[in-house]
Design a protein around this motif. Structure first.
Motif, mmCIF file in Angstrom:
data_model
loop_
_atom_site.group_PDB
_atom_site.id
_atom_site.type_symbol
_atom_site.label_atom_id
_atom_site.label_comp_id
_atom_site.label_asym_id
_atom_site.label_seq_id
_atom_site.Cartn_x
_atom_site.Cartn_y
_atom_site.Cartn_z
ATOM 1 N N ILE A 32 0.847 -1.188 0.000
ATOM 2 C CA ILE A 32 0.000 0.000 0.000
ATOM 3 C C ILE A 32 0.882 1.238 0.000
ATOM 4 O O ILE A 32 1.618 1.476 0.966
ATOM 5 C CB ILE A 32 -0.925 0.006 1.236
ATOM 6 N N PRO A 33 0.859 2.041 -1.076
ATOM 7 C CA PRO A 33 1.668 3.269 -1.098
ATOM 8 C C PRO A 33 1.082 4.316 -0.146
ATOM 9 O O PRO A 33 -0.126 4.409 0.023
ATOM 10 C CB PRO A 33 1.577 3.728 -2.550
ATOM 11 N N ILE A 34 1.960 5.087 0.481
ATOM 12 C CA ILE A 34 1.541 6.148 1.396
ATOM 13 C C ILE A 34 2.124 7.460 0.890
ATOM 14 O O ILE A 34 3.331 7.618 0.796
ATOM 15 C CB ILE A 34 2.015 5.861 2.827
ATOM 16 N N SER A 35 1.251 8.394 0.565
ATOM 17 C CA SER A 35 1.672 9.691 0.057
ATOM 18 C C SER A 35 2.296 10.521 1.170
ATOM 19 O O SER A 35 1.798 10.526 2.300
ATOM 20 C CB SER A 35 0.473 10.440 -0.515
ATOM 21 N N PRO A 36 3.369 11.252 0.887
ATOM 22 C CA PRO A 36 3.945 12.135 1.902
ATOM 23 C C PRO A 36 3.000 13.283 2.277
ATOM 24 O O PRO A 36 3.162 13.916 3.306
ATOM 25 C CB PRO A 36 5.225 12.657 1.267
ATOM 26 N N ARG A 37 1.992 13.526 1.455
ATOM 27 C CA ARG A 37 1.033 14.594 1.740
ATOM 28 C C ARG A 37 -0.110 14.115 2.624
ATOM 29 O O ARG A 37 -0.952 14.902 3.008
ATOM 30 C CB ARG A 37 0.482 15.157 0.437
ATOM 31 N N GLY A 38 -0.165 12.804 2.921
ATOM 32 C CA GLY A 38 -1.221 12.261 3.766
ATOM 33 C C GLY A 38 -2.032 11.214 3.019
ATOM 34 O O GLY A 38 -1.905 11.070 1.801
ATOM 35 N N PHE A 39 -2.835 10.467 3.761
ATOM 36 C CA PHE A 39 -3.662 9.450 3.147
ATOM 37 C C PHE A 39 -4.902 9.229 3.998
ATOM 38 O O PHE A 39 -4.955 9.603 5.163
ATOM 39 C CB PHE A 39 -2.887 8.146 2.936
ATOM 40 N N LEU A 40 -5.908 8.604 3.404
ATOM 41 C CA LEU A 40 -7.174 8.346 4.062
ATOM 42 C C LEU A 40 -7.541 6.899 3.792
ATOM 43 O O LEU A 40 -7.479 6.439 2.653
ATOM 44 C CB LEU A 40 -8.243 9.287 3.497
ATOM 45 N N ILE A 41 -7.902 6.171 4.842
ATOM 46 C CA ILE A 41 -8.306 4.779 4.691
ATOM 47 C C ILE A 41 -9.818 4.726 4.816
ATOM 48 O O ILE A 41 -10.378 5.071 5.859
ATOM 49 C CB ILE A 41 -7.644 3.893 5.766
ATOM 50 N N VAL A 42 -10.495 4.328 3.747
ATOM 51 C CA VAL A 42 -11.954 4.252 3.739
ATOM 52 C C VAL A 42 -12.395 2.909 3.184
ATOM 53 O O VAL A 42 -11.667 2.259 2.437
ATOM 54 C CB VAL A 42 -12.592 5.391 2.902
ATOM 55 N N GLY A 43 -13.598 2.492 3.546
ATOM 56 C CA GLY A 43 -14.164 1.253 3.033
ATOM 57 C C GLY A 43 -15.300 0.790 3.926
ATOM 58 O O GLY A 43 -15.448 1.253 5.061
ATOM 59 N N PRO A 44 -16.087 -0.146 3.419
ATOM 60 C CA PRO A 44 -17.199 -0.680 4.208
ATOM 61 C C PRO A 44 -16.708 -1.451 5.435
ATOM 62 O O PRO A 44 -15.528 -1.821 5.524
ATOM 63 C CB PRO A 44 -17.912 -1.627 3.243
#
Length: 91
Positions: A32-44
């Motif tokens: 899973i790549p992680i952006s240096p600008r931030g990330f959001l984990i979403v899903g059901p």
């Protein structure tokens, strides 16, 4: 400041990718790549969001402070995950 103008100090460590191998309910290899600008984990519900957060916690939090599956306890769940149960791949 424009996000493309962000500059990061060479003295800091930054996580750029999370790789899982048979972690909890994730079987096989997942990257899973992680952006240096931030990330959001979403899903059901039930798709592994808390499992991913627990994997990140296992990497960056000292073992005595890790609180696996805290989200389940907040919603009335058991919150019974441990490092051993993740390594064994138990639900």
């Amino acid at each position: 400041m424009n996000p493309t103008q962000l500059k990061f100090s060479a003295e800091q460590f930054r996580m750029t990718k999370l790789q899982l191998y048979n972690w909890g309910t994730f079987s096989g290899v997942h990257s899973i790549p992680i952006s240096p600008r931030g990330f959001l984990i979403v899903g059901p519900s039930g798709t592994g969001k808390s499992t991913l957060l627990d994997a990140i916690s296992a990497l960056i939090v000292p073992p005595r402070f890790i609180d696996f599956n805290a989200a389940a306890r907040e919603e009335g769940g058991r919150g019974d995950r441990t490092l051993v149960s993740y390594i064994r791949g138990l639900w």
